[in-house]
Design an enzyme around this catalytic site. Structure first.
Site, PDB file in Angstrom:
ATOM      1  N   SER A 142       2.245 -23.691  26.839  1.00 31.92           N
ATOM      2  CA  SER A 142       2.513 -25.095  26.511  1.00 31.92           C
ATOM      3  C   SER A 142       2.088 -26.089  27.579  1.00 31.92           C
ATOM      4  CB  SER A 142       4.000 -25.288  26.209  1.00 31.92           C
ATOM      5  OG  SER A 142       4.290 -24.825  24.914  1.00 31.92           O
ATOM      6  N   LYS A 153      -0.023 -28.917  26.349  1.00 32.77           N
ATOM      7  CA  LYS A 153       0.439 -30.212  25.831  1.00 32.77           C
ATOM      8  C   LYS A 153       0.195 -31.363  26.813  1.00 32.77           C
ATOM      9  CE  LYS A 153       3.831 -28.149  22.712  1.00 32.77           C
ATOM     10  NZ  LYS A 153       3.930 -26.738  23.110  1.00 32.77           N
ATOM     11  N   SER A 198       8.693 -28.765  24.727  1.00 30.91           N
ATOM     12  CA  SER A 198       7.551 -27.976  24.248  1.00 30.91           C
ATOM     13  C   SER A 198       7.562 -27.804  22.739  1.00 30.91           C
ATOM     14  CB  SER A 198       7.496 -26.607  24.922  1.00 30.91           C
ATOM     15  OG  SER A 198       7.043 -26.726  26.249  1.00 30.91           O
TER      16      SER A 198
END
Length: 386
Positions: free
Chosen positions: A69, A72, A125
Site C-alpha cells: 500500500s 497509494k 490503506s
C-alpha cells in the site's frame, strides 16, 4: 581539500623548497558521529535519505520489489493532479467495492466525499477507497494506473511499475526503496497530503453514524518528530513503510521493504540519521589543522580563529585553505594567514579566519617568497574542491 572520510581532519597544503606536500592528517576533530556501528534491521531493501536527497544508509535500494500500500502515495499524487474536486461526491462502484480491505468496508452504490476517501486511502490503506477515487478521477482504474506510471516516470521513479492503485500483490507490480523515497518526498511537498499522512485520527460523517479512521503508521504519536507517510503489508511485500520525521528543521525519509517489523526498522534508520546529523563542533577555535612552510625553512601551524559548528553529515566535510595573497614572514602568532572554507557536499557551512599558531621570525619577503605564498593559494584552491 578532499572531503573528510571517517571524520579525519584535512591537512593544509604545505610547501617547502618549492615542492608541494600534504601534511600527515591531524588527529580527528571532536565529534559525536559514530560511523562504524552496525545497523541491525530486518528489511530486505531499505533506504535513509537526508536533506537534499543525501543517502545516509542503503541496502538494495534500487531493487524492484512488491511494495503493497505504499503504492497509494502515487495514487494520492495523481489524484491531486486530476480535475476531480475533493469536495465532489464519489459513488462506489461494484469494482471498487470488490477491492476490499484497508479498514473501510465500502458497499457498491454508497456515496462519499472524495476528500474523505483520500483520508481513508492514506490513513487506513482502504483499497476500495483507492479504486473508487481512481475511477472517479480518470474514468477507469486502468486509465488511472497509466497516469500513475506516467507520473512516476516524470518524477524519476524508474524502478517502478504499477498495476493497481491500491498495491495488493499483482504480477509485475513493483517499486524500489529509492523510488519510494522520491515519491514520498513529492507527497510531503503537497501541503494537503502532508497534513493527511500526519493525521492520527479522522472521522467520516455518515447518516448512520461517523466512520472512525486511525492511522496505521505506528510512528505517529510515538516517534519524536514523526510526520507520516505510508504503511503497507502483503504476503509478497512483507511489511513496508515509508516514514518521515523532522527535527530542528531537518527532514529524514526512511523506506523499508520486505521487513518483518517495519516500524522497528524505520525507527532504527531514523535514529541513525538524526544521530549522524545532530549539531556538533566541526572545528574548534585554536585547533591546529596543518602547517604552512616558508622558503627559508621556517613554518607555522595554522589554526581556526573561531569554532565552526553545524548540523551535517561529518563524513562529507571538506576544508579549503585560502592563503593571504600578500603573506610574508616574519609573522606573529595569532596573525591572519588566510581563510578556511568549510563545506559539506555542495553546501558551504562556514568561512572563518585562519591564524598563525606560531611566531615566524625568519624574514621571507623576497619575490620567491611571495610567489610561493601565491602558489599555496592556487594549489589549495584546486585540491580543496575534491
Amino acid at each position: 581539500m578532499r572531503g573528510i572520510r571517517g571524520r579525519s581532519a584535512v591537512a593544509l597544503v604545505a610547501l617547502t623548497l618549492g615542492l608541494v606536500a600534504l601534511e600527515d592528517p591531524a588527529p580527528p576533530l571532536p565529534s559525536t558521529f559514530v560511523p562504524t556501528a552496525a545497523l541491525e534491521v530486518s528489511c530486505e531493501a531499505c533506504l535513509l535519505v537526508g536533506p537534499d536527497g543525501e543517502v545516509l544508509f542503503e541496502r538494495a535500494a534500487g531493487e524492484a520489489l512488491p511494495n503493497a500500500s505504499t503504492t497509494k502515495i502515487v495514487t494520492a499524487l495523481v489524484l491531486r493532479r486530476s480535475a476531480l474536486p475533493l469536495g465532489s461526491t464519489v459513488e462506489v462502484s461494484a469494482n471498487a467495492a470488490n477491492a476490499g480491505g484497508g479498514g473501510v468496508d465500502l458497499q457498491a452504490g454508497q456515496s462519499f466525499v472524495a476528500r474523505d476517501l483520500l483520508y481513508a486511502a492514506l490513513m487506513t490503506s482502504s483499497n476500495d477507497a483507492a479504486v473508487a477515487l481512481a475511477e472517479a478521477a480518470s474514468g477507469s482504474e486502468a486509465a488511472f494506473v497509466d497516469e500513475m506510471n506516467a507520473l512516476a516516470a516524470e518524477l524519476g521513479a524508474t524502478d517502478s511499475l504499477f498495476v493497481t492503485p491500491h498495491g495488493l500483490d499483482r504480477p509485475g507490480h513493483v517499486s524500489s526503496a529509492a523510488d519510494l523515497a522520491l515519491l514520498g518526498d513529492a507527497l510531503l511537498d503537497d501541503p494537503l497530503l502532508a497534513r493527511i499522512v500526519a493525521t492520527e485520527t479522522y472521522e467520516i460523517p455518515r447518516p448512520d453514524g461517523p466512520i472512525s479512521l486511525e492511522n496505521r503508521n505506528l510512528l505517529l504519536g510515538s516517534y519524536p518528530g514523526a510526520i507520516g507517510i505510508k504503511t503497507g503489508s502483503t504476503l509478497g511485500a512483507g511489511e513496508a513503510l515509508v516514514a518521515a520525521a523532522e527535527r530542528r528543521g531537518v527532514r529524514l525519509i526512511a523506506v523499508v521493504l520486505r521487513s518483518t517489523d517495519a516500524a522497528s526498522d524505520a525507527t532504527a534508520l531514523l535514529n541513525r540519521g538524526f544521530k549522524r546529523l545532530r549539531p556538533t563542533t566541526l572545528i574548534g577555535a585554536g585547533e591546529r589543522l596543518g602547517t604552512l612552510f616558508f622558503p627559508a625553512g621556517s613554518s607555522t601551524g595554522v589554526i581556526a580563529a573561531e569554532d565552526v559548528g553545524g548540523l551535517a553529515d561529518q563524513s562529507t566535510l571538506a576544508v579549503e585553505f585560502l592563503v593571504r595573497r600578500d603573506l610574508t614572514a616574519p609573522l606573529e602568532a595569532g596573525e591572519v594567514v588566510g581563510r578556511l572554507v568549510i563545506s559539506a557536499g555542495n553546501e558551504r557551512i562556514a568561512r572563518v579566519k585562519a591564524l598563525a599558531a606560531d611566531t615566524v621570525e625568519v624574514p621571507g619577503t623576497s619575490a620567491t617568497g611571495r610567489f610561493l605564498a601565491g602558489f599555496i593559494r592556487s594549489v589549495a584552491g584546486l585540491i580543496g574542491r575534491g
